[in-house]
Design an enzyme around this catalytic site. Sequence first.
Site, PDB file in Angstrom:
ATOM      1  N   CYS A  56       9.392 -14.785   2.018  1.00  0.00           N
ATOM      2  CA  CYS A  56      10.726 -14.224   1.810  1.00  0.00           C
ATOM      3  C   CYS A  56      11.153 -13.342   2.984  1.00  0.00           C
ATOM      4  O   CYS A  56      12.349 -13.140   3.208  1.00  0.00           O
ATOM      5  CB  CYS A  56      10.778 -13.424   0.508  1.00  0.00           C
ATOM      6  SG  CYS A  56       9.615 -12.037   0.434  1.00  0.00           S
ATOM      7  N   SER A 114       4.876  -6.018   7.961  1.00  0.00           N
ATOM      8  CA  SER A 114       5.559  -6.285   6.700  1.00  0.00           C
ATOM      9  C   SER A 114       6.605  -5.219   6.397  1.00  0.00           C
ATOM     10  O   SER A 114       6.551  -4.103   6.905  1.00  0.00           O
ATOM     11  CB  SER A 114       4.543  -6.324   5.545  1.00  0.00           C
ATOM     12  OG  SER A 114       3.609  -7.355   5.737  1.00  0.00           O
TER      13      SER A 114
END
Length: 424
Positions: A56, A114
């Site tokens: 995602c 991240s």
Amino acid sequence: MHLLAVGLNHTTAPVSLREKVAFSPEQISQAVVGARAWFARNGSQHASETAVLSTCNRTELYAVADVDNPIDMTAHFLADFHKLPYADLRHHLYTLPQDNAVRHAFRVASGLDSMVLGEPQILGQMKEAVRQADEAGGLGTYLHQLFQRTFAVAKEVRSTTEIGAHSVSMAAAAVRLSQRIFDKIADQNVLFIGAGEMIELCATHFAAQNPKNITIANRTLERGETLANRFGGKAIRLAELPNCLHEFDIIISCTASSLPIIGLGLVERAVKARKHRPIFMVDLAVPRDIESEVAKLDDVFLYTVDDLASVVQSGLENRHAAVAQAEAIIETRVQSFMHWVDGRHVVPIIQDLHESSEQVRQHELERARKMLARGDDIEAVLEALSKGITAKFLHGPQQALHQAHGEERAHLVRLLPQLFRTKR
């Protein structure tokens, strides 16, 4: 052979573009095979290596190829595969060659790249991407070694630093945001769309708040029931959503669908049926599960993965020391891997040396056998054998030294004693 990584992530591209470049699980193998064919059509003389990571928050293609302008060629492949204008995509891509590609892979697997610093899900996603690439024939010597070392580095970082401590997950961020809309989650009905790892994580966090009801909507009812039973909830099919969406106050969606599951019209009808009581929605999917126009509706609070960024970044200052420690580990391991890559470049030379040496050995051995067969003294045969092998090995270096001039000869004078350990 050029080692490289080309891609985009949550820092370089908005979700509206990331969803266009994302690969569905069914497309990964096709993309791996397609990228190798792309390199072959554009001049690659040797079999290239490719692997695709699509989550995602990022889409990345790792490759090893012997073509001119491999990075630009990879960017063109991504644009071509997804039928996107190259100019629209190019400035959102990071293009990382050689040690920068290695460093990036190590940082991604360790959770340093991240949105949620230190989050553990990415490591599992990378392992799955590597498994798919391997099954599709995309892995060779270089990428296989790269990813094996990548996983080892991630394990070392997570076991020797505090990088994952106190991390705020996307699931926890979703709970925090919902608490801004509803005073008590315990009074709300919660719907989870999908039954994957992220939904399971979200359900765990919301279940801790003891909501009134938990419902899992999934394409496969059996899988939805398995997850729902863990949290004392119920499961429904996705096809039932139009009839019951209005019943839910909190909706979290994360599926692998390539098209939106919840459209504007469906939410408009739900809002009307709820008499404008607010709905909190989180779309964690890329491509998105909920049409973006839904965010414009009154009484609907829709958040995407990008909207959660400010929440998940909280507490970063407490992890600066862990980040520095992790980066130091990664830098050392990058240097180690590049040393291995450099060593691969001399493998053909070493193989040639072995082959030519074996030819010399076989030739002199055959000559010695003939001498023994005709009755020559064994000591004379051994003497001839040793001198013959020595003479053949020294012929090349001696000839090169005699024919060289100037700086080339000076270089050989310095080099040959190292190669043959001569006394000076």
